[in-house]
Design an enzyme around this catalytic site. Structure first.
Site, PDB file in Angstrom:
ATOM      1  N   TRP A 295      34.386  27.773  40.383  1.00  0.00           N
ATOM      2  CA  TRP A 295      33.226  27.894  39.500  1.00  0.00           C
ATOM      3  C   TRP A 295      32.518  26.571  39.240  1.00  0.00           C
ATOM      4  O   TRP A 295      31.589  26.509  38.441  1.00  0.00           O
ATOM      5  CB  TRP A 295      33.624  28.541  38.179  1.00  0.00           C
ATOM      6  CG  TRP A 295      34.798  27.938  37.459  1.00  0.00           C
ATOM      7  CD1 TRP A 295      36.114  28.249  37.629  1.00  0.00           C
ATOM      8  CD2 TRP A 295      34.760  26.957  36.421  1.00  0.00           C
ATOM      9  NE1 TRP A 295      36.903  27.524  36.771  1.00  0.00           N
ATOM     10  CE2 TRP A 295      36.099  26.720  36.012  1.00  0.00           C
ATOM     11  CE3 TRP A 295      33.736  26.250  35.777  1.00  0.00           C
ATOM     12  CZ2 TRP A 295      36.430  25.812  35.007  1.00  0.00           C
ATOM     13  CZ3 TRP A 295      34.069  25.348  34.781  1.00  0.00           C
ATOM     14  CH2 TRP A 295      35.397  25.135  34.396  1.00  0.00           C
TER      15      TRP A 295
ATOM     16  N   GLY B  40      35.969  33.760  35.977  1.00  0.00           N
ATOM     17  CA  GLY B  40      36.585  34.930  35.368  1.00  0.00           C
ATOM     18  C   GLY B  40      38.088  34.949  35.501  1.00  0.00           C
ATOM     19  O   GLY B  40      38.611  35.147  36.593  1.00  0.00           O
TER      20      GLY B  40
ATOM     21  N   ASP C 274      46.682  27.229  31.949  1.00  0.00           N
ATOM     22  CA  ASP C 274      45.230  27.369  32.105  1.00  0.00           C
ATOM     23  C   ASP C 274      44.571  26.057  32.515  1.00  0.00           C
ATOM     24  O   ASP C 274      43.491  25.716  32.035  1.00  0.00           O
ATOM     25  CB  ASP C 274      44.594  27.910  30.820  1.00  0.00           C
ATOM     26  CG  ASP C 274      43.130  28.299  31.013  1.00  0.00           C
ATOM     27  OD1 ASP C 274      42.765  28.707  32.122  1.00  0.00           O
ATOM     28  OD2 ASP C 274      42.345  28.176  30.053  1.00  0.00           O
TER      29      ASP C 274
END
Length: 551
Positions: free
Chosen positions: A248, A207, A309
């Site tokens: 993750w 997230g 990112d």
């Protein structure tokens, strides 16, 4: 940095799970009878202990990577460069669900377990017959994918899309307990296959659409109670710092050093670095932690002050070998930012940093082997041309390391994009935009000692398959148009291929049952098992007539 948090089930979720258990108690009896009649393997009591996880048998694949190292290298040799052209389909299992399989199946006691979001299956590894199917309560959480379950003793551990950890009975699929790992209402979700080390089930969440605190949590495998939590960023009320840094993807473990290794995700705000000055530790960082306490032992940051990112969650692959004339315990990572790193995993010291494709966002590398970000390449209102793009030079798809050739093989994507920082997108959350311009897919074989690419194999566009190497001299992967590939590891030459009929987004595995090697792949929502055909039985010898038979 540590806390003990364990939240009880909500009444609504508890009622839902009770109904699921009741339904499955009824159906499990039917499934068990059907499986006994059709399957070659019964639902035997599982007994996967710590010793097996440290040294998996040939007839198993007990974790996301197969073993703790993350190498995804199989010691099996029945299928090899001489006979792989004869590989044929053993069986195929149709999930009959929407969505693309991203999970790595695990295998224990002749039973395969694999997942889609909200679904877990147990099937016979020899025949592909379904033994049971668990459907989790549907939620509104982000259903981007699911990477698989983990096993310890007779329990499976499964992360739901809304970031709950569930323990399932491996024999029936019944839910034994359910704990919340992260609050999906705040924008977090889960896709990872837990890492089990000793008496710890290690889990994180995803997230980065909002400003959230990244973490890794150790959970008791019997009760679901939190043992420790490591936070990668400060609490979200701390000014002028980075948030997120989510974990993750499944990490790796060195039993001799007793260290776990996890990569962390990108910082938030994602593309706006002005409000979070500095390196933004521990985002985009490789962490070495003590599994008993969660204490940080060392860290290395592939992307200081990331503004593109580029998570550093890519698999930290562990291997022992000679580097610059000295025996080393190494950690290798092909990172999303376009750099390949070799690190001494005992202390976090950098041994090698190099690129494995076009990279234009840095000023070079510092004395510690970390890339130096170029401020002129941060997103801006008039756009910045960046290589690689937001998807990265690689991503979650697993690489493989072949110790015989010394090749680190990774599905890569040379690429370019335009990054923007636009006031209309706000100062927090995503805080900008990225527009892909060009990319392609290649399989790169990197020499770990030099960082040089020894060979590349074109995959079309960006591919989603992970990689498996074997002692038989083979590399298995998939291309962007849905073809399974077997390549010669030494040269990259194609030796076999077959059509999947759908997108390939998981990583192959291999196992041995009844003396025969299987290769397991997925395409779309179908699981495929491949093996060599059985040799035809020798014809019966002709009998010579005798006096006794002619009377």
């Amino acid at each position: 940095m540590f806390s003990r948090i364990s939240k009880p089930l909500s009444k609504e979720r508890e009622r839902t799970l009770k109904q699921v258990r009741m339904n499955w108690k009824k159906s499990a009896r039917v499934l068990t009878l059907a499986a006994a009649a059709t399957a070659t393997t019964g639902l035997n009591a599982q007994n996967v202990d710590s010793a097996m996880l440290k040294n998996p048998p040939r007839d198993s694949w007990l974790g996301y990577h197969g073993d703790y190292s993350g190498r995804r290298h199989s010691a099996l040799t029945e299928i090899n460069t001489r006979n792989v052209s004869g590989l044929s389909l053993g069986w195929a299992f149709q999930t009959q669900q929407n969505g693309v399989l991203k999970a790595t199946p695990i295998l224990a006691d002749g039973i395969l377990y694999f997942t889609l979001p909200d679904h877990v299956w147990a099937i016979d590894a020899r025949s592909g017959h379904q033994l049971w199917h668990y459907a989790a309560p549907q939620t509104k959480a982000f259903h981007i994918g699911q990477r698989g379950v983990s096993i310890l003793k007779d329990k499976l551990y499964y992360m739901t899309s809304d970031a709950h950890l569930q323990a399932l009975d491996a024999k029936t699929g019944n839910v034994l307990w359910d704990v919340e790992v992260a609050d999906s209402k705040k924008g977090q979700w889960a896709t990872m296959s837990p890492l089990i080390v000793g008496n710890h089930v290690l889990v994180g969440a995803s997230g980065d659409f909002d400003n959230l605190q990244g973490f890794l949590r150790a959970v008791d495998p019997d009760t679901g109670k939190t043992q420790w939590t490591f936070y990668s960023t400060p609490t979200v009320d701390t000014p002028r710092v980075a948030y997120s840094g989510n974990m993750w993807m499944t990490g790796t473990y060195d039993p001799d050093l007793n260290l776990i290794y996890f990569g962390t995700g990108n910082p938030s705000p994602v593309l706006n670095g002005k409000v979070r000055p500095g390196d933004n530790l521990y985002t985009c960082t490789i962490l070495a932690l003590d599994p008993e306490t969660g204490k940080l032992v060392w860290h290395f940051q592939p992307s200081p002050h990331d503004t593109h990112d580029w998570d550093a969650v890519e698999i930290p692959v562990l291997a022992d070998g000679v580097f610059e004339g000295k025996p080393r315990k190494m950690l290798m990572q092909a990172s999303r930012n376009g750099y390949f790193f070799v690190i001494d995993r005992t202390n976090g010291k950098n041994l090698l940093t190099t690129t494995f494709g076009p990279v234009n966002w840095t000023k070079g590398v510092d004395k510690d082997g970390r890339p130096i970000p170029n401020p002129d390449k941060e997103p801006a209102p008039d756009g910045r041309l960046i290589a690689p793009d937001e998807g990265g030079m690689t991503n979650y798809r697993s690489p493989s390391f072949d110790p015989k050739t010394g090749l680190f093989i990774v599905s890569a994507s040379p690429s370019y994009s335009l990054y923007f920082n636009k006031p209309a997108d706000g100062a927090y959350g995503w805080a900008g935009a990225d527009y892909g311009l060009w990319s392609k897919g290649v399989l790169d074989a990197i020499d770990y000692k030099t960082g040089k690419i020894r060979w590349s194999h074109e995959l079309g566009q960006r591919a989603g398959s992970g990689v498996l190497t074997t002692e038989g001299g083979l590399t298995f992967t998939g291309d962007s148009t849905g073809n399974f590939l077997a390549l010669d590891t030494a040269t990259g030459k194609t030796l076999w291929h077959a059509g999947a009929g759908g997108q390939i987004a998981s990583s192959p595995i291999s196992y041995e049952l009844d003396g025969h090697q299987y290769i397991l792949t997925s395409g779309g929502n179908v699981m495929f098992a491949w093996r060599l055909p059985e040799a035809p039985a020798a014809p019966a010898a002709k009998r010579t007539p005798t006096a006794a038979t002619t009377k």
